[in-house]
Scaffold this motif. Sequence first.
Motif, PDB file in Angstrom:
ATOM      1  N   PHE A 145       0.839  -1.194   0.000  1.00 58.88           N
ATOM      2  CA  PHE A 145       0.000   0.000   0.000  1.00 58.88           C
ATOM      3  C   PHE A 145       0.875   1.246   0.000  1.00 58.88           C
ATOM      4  O   PHE A 145       1.828   1.357   0.781  1.00 58.88           O
ATOM      5  CB  PHE A 145      -0.900   0.030   1.239  1.00 58.88           C
ATOM      6  CG  PHE A 145      -2.006  -0.986   1.227  1.00 58.88           C
ATOM      7  CD1 PHE A 145      -1.746  -2.323   1.459  1.00 58.88           C
ATOM      8  CD2 PHE A 145      -3.312  -0.593   0.982  1.00 58.88           C
ATOM      9  CE1 PHE A 145      -2.760  -3.265   1.441  1.00 58.88           C
ATOM     10  CE2 PHE A 145      -4.342  -1.524   0.964  1.00 58.88           C
ATOM     11  CZ  PHE A 145      -4.064  -2.858   1.201  1.00 58.88           C
ATOM     12  N   PHE A 146       0.502   2.207  -0.858  1.00 56.20           N
ATOM     13  CA  PHE A 146       1.241   3.453  -0.943  1.00 56.20           C
ATOM     14  C   PHE A 146       0.278   4.551  -1.361  1.00 56.20           C
ATOM     15  O   PHE A 146      -0.679   4.288  -2.082  1.00 56.20           O
ATOM     16  CB  PHE A 146       2.379   3.323  -1.967  1.00 56.20           C
ATOM     17  CG  PHE A 146       3.326   4.477  -1.982  1.00 56.20           C
ATOM     18  CD1 PHE A 146       3.347   5.370  -3.036  1.00 56.20           C
ATOM     19  CD2 PHE A 146       4.215   4.670  -0.934  1.00 56.20           C
ATOM     20  CE1 PHE A 146       4.223   6.440  -3.051  1.00 56.20           C
ATOM     21  CE2 PHE A 146       5.089   5.730  -0.932  1.00 56.20           C
ATOM     22  CZ  PHE A 146       5.097   6.614  -1.995  1.00 56.20           C
ATOM     23  N   ALA A 147       0.479   5.759  -0.891  1.00 54.91           N
ATOM     24  CA  ALA A 147      -0.379   6.873  -1.280  1.00 54.91           C
ATOM     25  C   ALA A 147       0.461   8.104  -1.525  1.00 54.91           C
ATOM     26  O   ALA A 147       1.501   8.297  -0.895  1.00 54.91           O
ATOM     27  CB  ALA A 147      -1.428   7.153  -0.218  1.00 54.91           C
ATOM     28  N   VAL A 148      -0.007   8.932  -2.454  1.00 55.79           N
ATOM     29  CA  VAL A 148       0.690  10.172  -2.792  1.00 55.79           C
ATOM     30  C   VAL A 148      -0.300  11.315  -2.863  1.00 55.79           C
ATOM     31  O   VAL A 148      -1.505  11.118  -3.085  1.00 55.79           O
ATOM     32  CB  VAL A 148       1.447  10.040  -4.138  1.00 55.79           C
ATOM     33  CG1 VAL A 148       2.553   9.001  -4.026  1.00 55.79           C
ATOM     34  CG2 VAL A 148       0.494   9.705  -5.269  1.00 55.79           C
ATOM     35  N   ARG A 149       0.243  12.512  -2.724  1.00 57.20           N
ATOM     36  CA  ARG A 149      -0.558  13.735  -2.856  1.00 57.20           C
ATOM     37  C   ARG A 149       0.399  14.829  -3.356  1.00 57.20           C
ATOM     38  O   ARG A 149       0.734  15.753  -2.639  1.00 57.20           O
ATOM     39  CB  ARG A 149      -1.175  14.125  -1.509  1.00 57.20           C
ATOM     40  CG  ARG A 149      -2.285  15.146  -1.623  1.00 57.20           C
ATOM     41  CD  ARG A 149      -2.754  15.613  -0.260  1.00 57.20           C
ATOM     42  NE  ARG A 149      -3.896  16.493  -0.353  1.00 57.20           N
ATOM     43  CZ  ARG A 149      -4.305  17.278   0.648  1.00 57.20           C
ATOM     44  NH1 ARG A 149      -3.666  17.272   1.815  1.00 57.20           N
ATOM     45  NH2 ARG A 149      -5.361  18.040   0.488  1.00 57.20           N
ATOM     46  N   PRO A 150       0.846  14.715  -4.580  1.00 60.90           N
ATOM     47  CA  PRO A 150       1.986  15.503  -5.074  1.00 60.90           C
ATOM     48  C   PRO A 150       1.802  17.016  -5.062  1.00 60.90           C
ATOM     49  O   PRO A 150       2.779  17.741  -4.890  1.00 60.90           O
ATOM     50  CB  PRO A 150       2.187  14.974  -6.506  1.00 60.90           C
ATOM     51  CG  PRO A 150       0.889  14.340  -6.865  1.00 60.90           C
ATOM     52  CD  PRO A 150       0.295  13.824  -5.599  1.00 60.90           C
ATOM     53  N   GLU A 151       0.585  17.492  -5.247  1.00 56.66           N
ATOM     54  CA  GLU A 151       0.378  18.939  -5.313  1.00 56.66           C
ATOM     55  C   GLU A 151      -0.472  19.444  -4.164  1.00 56.66           C
ATOM     56  O   GLU A 151      -0.966  20.578  -4.212  1.00 56.66           O
ATOM     57  CB  GLU A 151      -0.233  19.307  -6.664  1.00 56.66           C
ATOM     58  CG  GLU A 151       0.680  18.960  -7.837  1.00 56.66           C
ATOM     59  CD  GLU A 151       0.065  19.294  -9.185  1.00 56.66           C
ATOM     60  OE1 GLU A 151      -1.108  19.743  -9.200  1.00 56.66           O
ATOM     61  OE2 GLU A 151       0.745  19.100 -10.200  1.00 56.66           O
ATOM     62  N   GLY A 152      -0.664  18.606  -3.163  1.00 60.29           N
ATOM     63  CA  GLY A 152      -1.410  19.039  -1.987  1.00 60.29           C
ATOM     64  C   GLY A 152      -2.903  19.082  -2.178  1.00 60.29           C
ATOM     65  O   GLY A 152      -3.615  19.624  -1.327  1.00 60.29           O
ATOM     66  N   SER A 153      -3.380  18.483  -3.267  1.00 58.79           N
ATOM     67  CA  SER A 153      -4.818  18.441  -3.498  1.00 58.79           C
ATOM     68  C   SER A 153      -5.262  16.995  -3.716  1.00 58.79           C
ATOM     69  O   SER A 153      -5.466  16.276  -2.745  1.00 58.79           O
ATOM     70  CB  SER A 153      -5.192  19.314  -4.692  1.00 58.79           C
ATOM     71  OG  SER A 153      -6.581  19.252  -4.928  1.00 58.79           O
ATOM     72  N   VAL A 154      -5.320  16.557  -4.967  1.00 53.92           N
ATOM     73  CA  VAL A 154      -5.729  15.182  -5.292  1.00 53.92           C
ATOM     74  C   VAL A 154      -4.747  14.180  -4.690  1.00 53.92           C
ATOM     75  O   VAL A 154      -3.528  14.392  -4.692  1.00 53.92           O
ATOM     76  CB  VAL A 154      -5.814  15.000  -6.813  1.00 53.92           C
ATOM     77  CG1 VAL A 154      -6.015  13.542  -7.180  1.00 53.92           C
ATOM     78  CG2 VAL A 154      -6.927  15.875  -7.383  1.00 53.92           C
ATOM     79  N   SER A 155      -5.314  13.084  -4.185  1.00 45.47           N
ATOM     80  CA  SER A 155      -4.490  12.007  -3.646  1.00 45.47           C
ATOM     81  C   SER A 155      -4.833  10.705  -4.354  1.00 45.47           C
ATOM     82  O   SER A 155      -5.980  10.494  -4.766  1.00 45.47           O
ATOM     83  CB  SER A 155      -4.724  11.857  -2.142  1.00 45.47           C
ATOM     84  OG  SER A 155      -4.005  10.755  -1.615  1.00 45.47           O
TER      85      SER A 155
END
Lengths: 114, 112
Positions: A65-75
């Motif tokens: 399991f991994f999660a990202v939110r590169p621009e501080g909005s969409v994850s």
Amino acid sequence: GAGVSQTPSNKVTEKGKYVELRCDPISGHTALYWYRQSLGQGPEFLIYFQGTGAADDSGLPNDRFFAVRPEGSVSTLKIQRTERGDSAVYLCASSGQGGTGELFFGEGSRLTVL
Amino acid sequence: GQQVMQIPQYQHVQEGEDFTTYCNSSTTLSNIQWYKQRPGGHPVFLIQLVKSGEVKKQKRLTFQFGEAKKNSSLHITATQTTDVGTYFCAGGVRGGSYIPTFGRGTSLIVHP
């Protein structure tokens, strides 16, 4: 304004496949949470973002399991090599009060691993 | 780690009867939140309690936060069929990241 949006609403996949689940939070909300809910259970915490960074990922069950939110909005929540036990509703929530107030939940993404 | 326990798991009532669900935390909380989830829906925020011994009311719903900030209750007076759903408490601990920990929920079934 729009609420928290999650896609897809339903995802059926085969064991071993890779899955991505997307969350679009309420505009301006800096805090974003991922929870997982199995039938008859309460939401189980997975990961928390404050802005772009994962402030707490202690709830992720394993390294698939991994999660990202590169621009501080969409994850995006990413699950590798899915297993049948991963089947659940994945809920995303956002909060606008520095992460200490009301959580606004999306409708969830129901994942079924065959 | 922090645990939040909620009882009962299910409650059947006749319309017009009262309903109470109880929430207990293994640790002292900074606040407690209550959510309602309708069948097939997602959790929707009801209220947040912050102060020790706090009591808040929303029409027929009364929420209490214990003096030790380790327990809470939700009481519904004269239930209606629109009250059907699962009620969750979620406790948060301040210090570092604020992560609401949810209880298992109490499912309320109201019989007309």
